[in-house]
Design an enzyme around this catalytic site. Structure first.
Site, PDB file in Angstrom:
ATOM      1  N   CYS A   1       0.812  -1.262  -0.167  1.00 55.21           N
ATOM      2  CA  CYS A   1       0.033  -0.166   0.028  1.00 55.21           C
ATOM      3  C   CYS A   1       1.016   1.378   0.098  1.00 55.21           C
ATOM      4  CB  CYS A   1      -1.098  -0.100   1.052  1.00 55.21           C
ATOM      5  SG  CYS A   1      -0.119  -0.172   2.765  1.00 55.21           S
TER       6      CYS A   1
ATOM      7  N   GLY B   1      20.595 -12.232  17.607  1.00 55.74           N
ATOM      8  CA  GLY B   1      20.469 -10.843  17.149  1.00 55.74           C
ATOM      9  C   GLY B   1      21.708 -10.007  17.101  1.00 55.74           C
ATOM     10  N   SER B   2      22.911 -10.916  17.545  1.00 56.95           N
ATOM     11  CA  SER B   2      24.151 -10.260  17.547  1.00 56.95           C
ATOM     12  C   SER B   2      24.968 -10.238  16.299  1.00 56.95           C
ATOM     13  CB  SER B   2      25.196 -10.993  18.642  1.00 56.95           C
ATOM     14  OG  SER B   2      25.218 -12.405  18.069  1.00 56.95           O
TER      15      SER B   2
ATOM     16  N   SER C   1      24.413 -14.691  11.894  1.00 54.24           N
ATOM     17  CA  SER C   1      23.715 -15.242  10.598  1.00 54.24           C
ATOM     18  C   SER C   1      23.935 -14.252   9.500  1.00 54.24           C
ATOM     19  CB  SER C   1      22.548 -15.662  10.875  1.00 54.24           C
ATOM     20  OG  SER C   1      22.242 -16.604  11.401  1.00 54.24           O
TER      21      SER C   1
END
Length: 715
Positions: free
Chosen positions: A15, A518-519, A522
């Protein structure tokens, strides 16, 4: 006020993208949603206001975001249009384009095609509006941007390659039509000549000849249908396989930011285009030709009746014109609803174990039920409009036929034509109106195909991840040391996941990347295989910057194995050799499965290496991980990145596999691990914390420091 051009969203989360496209269109730019989507960094969650600001600025627009209330509409010179952020129906965040207002109403363009351009009362608008408004105007550097888009006519070269088939189909159809015309004249001769003159023998001979001709006609009809089927399949091969080939060349981010159903339903769009273009070509060559031929015959039969027949033409055109805009809107609604429904069904089937574990079958069913009912409503509305249009066309034709019979009967009574001529004219009329109606009916097909082409175009306009600038290949003989130099990365316009990150990993080293979720572990792995590109900084393999290296060549040297690897439907052997080097031997396979500790499991299966498996069943989670690990080893990549690739294994099996991997001399292995038992065995441990290296050293060294890694191990 200049005409405001409406642009609908094509996917559920577009949108904001469509709203910005409308603003740009107002200022003379014609930009694809795919282009804007990429600049906005749209994700599965949608487009942020910051993303819209950044994207607009990339087109050299000046943007002024404000927080306001309804007093905004009391301004005399309020700049229009602007984008308003709303909470639509109090259920989900959405964007409107406000392009006009009166004392009591706000005139908006809702990117949702089921709404389109409409007016809301100020009270209705205030209930939904979050107060955020984005005002945009061209900067001095702004230049209208026109993007090259493939129109539906771009498919003509594909169809033109089938000119031999088309010629045969047209020839067969014309012969079928000519035989039908001859049959109509047979009726005239029977009524006007054979019966009054009692020509029994002639009647028998002509009848036998006509029967033979009708047999030939049906053979030609079969040949035409057969050739049409062949042409349809050839077009499908060209269009659909071209789409699939393009999909395989798209970057990983394309799939990460779109629902599966939205990608899969494009196959239906491709079929719609094929059907419309094939019908168009045949109508131009066949129906137009038949209309002219039969029209000439009718004009010779009787000019007065023929002129009366022509009255239907302008009436048909008027009917088609009246239905053009409704059909376009209904097509968009139906396709968008179908994509949403398909996505939900695919996601729920893939997540059925979770659904059953949470006993949420009822909730999931109700969601699909709502979406299915919505799809049925839109499909019904489309079919109803088609039925209304067809009924009006049919009624018009029947009424005109009555007038033709009325006028024809009067001509018979006044001895201007014979009864046989009237019967023949009436029979031939069907061969005149039917192909003409086919030409008129192309309107609905072409409108559907135009919408389908726009949806398909939004995929084709996403550029391939394989770039011409990436022309280098990694040198086999050089040691593939990894150097990450001052790299930063952020998803969309969020905070940086990696901050000025630098690291060197010599070839052959075994490294463990550890740290809380979250460090950035990956993210670093995906940067190394160029699934994603750094926001800043460079990555080198040996002396070569990976942004100049062919991605396929890069991934042949560096292999990333995710935590949940995918098992494809097929035999175990097929899965093991997927991506393996060409000269892979049986000994290589046996060595790989031994290293991955899956050899005994495979040989104990009913058909050993030929056992059929799939993602849905046939193997446990741990077995899948070991099959994927063996597959990775068979790729002969010199650098392996294993992202929690042994997380589903028991401690003893994991220990055995890790020992096997650490014994490999000519491979760099980067373990992304939460289990610190792996970190104890490798040469080097790198602790990541909020996108930076917090500690770097061997397990023993970091334990001795008694700092963050020490506390992570102890807790």
């Amino acid at each position: 006020m200049r005409k405001f051009h409406y642009i609908s969203q094509l996917e559920e989360k577009d949108c904001g993208v469509a709203a910005l496209a409308m603003i740009l269109k107002r200022h003379g730019s014609d930009v694809s949603l795919a282009n804007i989507r990429e600049r906005c960094q749209t994700s599965l969650s949608g487009t942020t206001a910051l993303g819209l600001v950044k994207a607009a600025e990339s087109f050299n627009m000046d943007v002024r975001p404000i927080q306001a209330d309804l007093t905004l509409f009391e301004m005399k010179d309020l700049p229009l249009p602007f984008i308003a952020h709303v909470e639509k129906k109090g259920q989900y965040l959405h964007y409107y384009v406000v392009y006009g207002f009166t004392k009591n109403k706000v005139i908006i363009a809702d990117p949702d095609p089921t709404v389109g351009k409409t007016a809301m009362t100020l009270q209705e608008f205030s209930k939904e509006w979050t107060g955020v408004a984005l005002f945009m105007s061209p900067s001095p550097k702004y230049k209208p941007f026109k993007e090259n888009k493939n129109s539906i006519l771009s498919f003509l070269p594909i169809i033109s390659r089938q000119k031999g088939l088309i010629a045969n189909i047209v020839a067969a159809s014309l012969l079928v039509t000519l035989i039908s015309i001859a049959g109509s004249y047979y009726m005239q001769l029977v009524i006007d000549a054979y019966i009054p003159s009692a020509m029994s023998n002639t009647l028998t001979v002509v009848s036998l000849g006509l029967i033979t001709t009708y047999v030939l006609q049906q053979l030609l009809s079969f040949a035409r249908t057969y050739l049409l089927t062949i042409m349809g399949q050839r077009l499908s091969i060209e269009v659909i396989l071209s789409y699939i080939r393009h999909l395989f060349e798209l970057p990983v981010n394309f799939f990460a930011t779109r629902r599966t159903g939205e990608i899969v339903t494009r196959f239906n769009d491709a079929n719609t285009i094929i059907d419309a273009m094939a019908n168009t070509i045949l109508s131009l060559f066949l129906d137009l030709g038949i209309t002219i031929i039969v029209g000439s015959v009718l004009a010779i039969q009787n000019t007065k009746l023929f002129l009366l027949s022509l009255i239907s033409f302008p009436i048909y055109f008027l009917i088609v014109y009246c239905f053009m805009k409704p059909f376009e809107r209904l097509n968009q609604e139906q396709m968008a609803s179908n994509a949403t429904l398909s996505s939900s069904i695919i996601e729920d089937i893939n997540g059925i174990e979770t659904i059953k574990s949470l006993t949420s079958e009822k909730t999931s069913y109700q969601k699909i039920d709502r979406e299915f009912v919505d799809y049925l409503k839109k499909s019904f509305a489309h079919q109803k409009s088609e039925a209304i249009q067809n009924s009006i066309k049919q009624a018009t034709q029947l009424i005109i036929n009555v007038f033709i019979l009325w006028l024809g009967a009067k001509l018979v009574i006044s001895n201007q034509i014979s009864v046989g001529q009237l019967v023949t004219y009436n029979a031939l009329l069907g061969y005149f109106t039917e192909p003409f109606q086919n030409i008129i009916n192309l309107q609905a097909k072409l409108q559907t195909a135009t919408v389908a082409n726009r949806r398909l175009n939004e995929v084709y306009l996403v550029k391939s991840e394989f770039k011409k600038s990436e022309s280098q290949e990694l040198h086999h003989n050089n040691p593939h040391n990894i150097t990450v130099d001052d790299v930063s990365y952020q998803y969309g316009y969020q905070k940086n996941i990696l901050h000025h990150f630098s690291i060197k990993i010599p070839f052959g080293e075994k490294v463990a990347l550890v740290g809380v979720s979250g460090s950035g572990k990956s993210t670093l792995a995906k940067l190394l295989v160029n699934f994603i590109s750094p926001s800043a900084g460079n990555i080198f393999i040996g002396e070569q910057n990976i942004k100049h290296v062919q991605r396929q060549n890069l991934r042949q040297h560096i292999l990333y194995l995710p935590q949940n690897p995918y098992i494809f439907t097929g035999s175990i052997l097929d899965n093991l050799t997927l991506g393996a080097r060409e000269n892979t031997t049986q000994e290589d396979i046996l060595h790989a499965v031994e290293l991955a500790d899956i050899k005994d499991d495979i040989e104990n299966m009913p058909q050993s290496y030929q056992t059929e498996i799939s993602e849905e069943g046939g193997m446990s989670g741990g077995q899948k991980q070991r099959i994927a690990l063996a597959r990775a080893l068979l790729s002969n990549s010199q650098i392996l990145i294993l992202d929690e690739s042994t997380s589903n294994l028991d401690v003893a099996t994991e220990k055995k596999i890790i020992d096997n991997l650490l014994s490999l001399k000519n491979k760099t292995i980067i373990f992304i691990a939460h289990r610190l038992t792996i970190a104890e065995k490798v040469q080097r441990v790198i602790l990541l914390e909020k996108g930076i290296i917090s500690e770097d050293g061997s397990h023993a060294e970091l334990i001795h420091k008694k700092s963050k890694y020490y506390h992570l191990v102890k807790h």
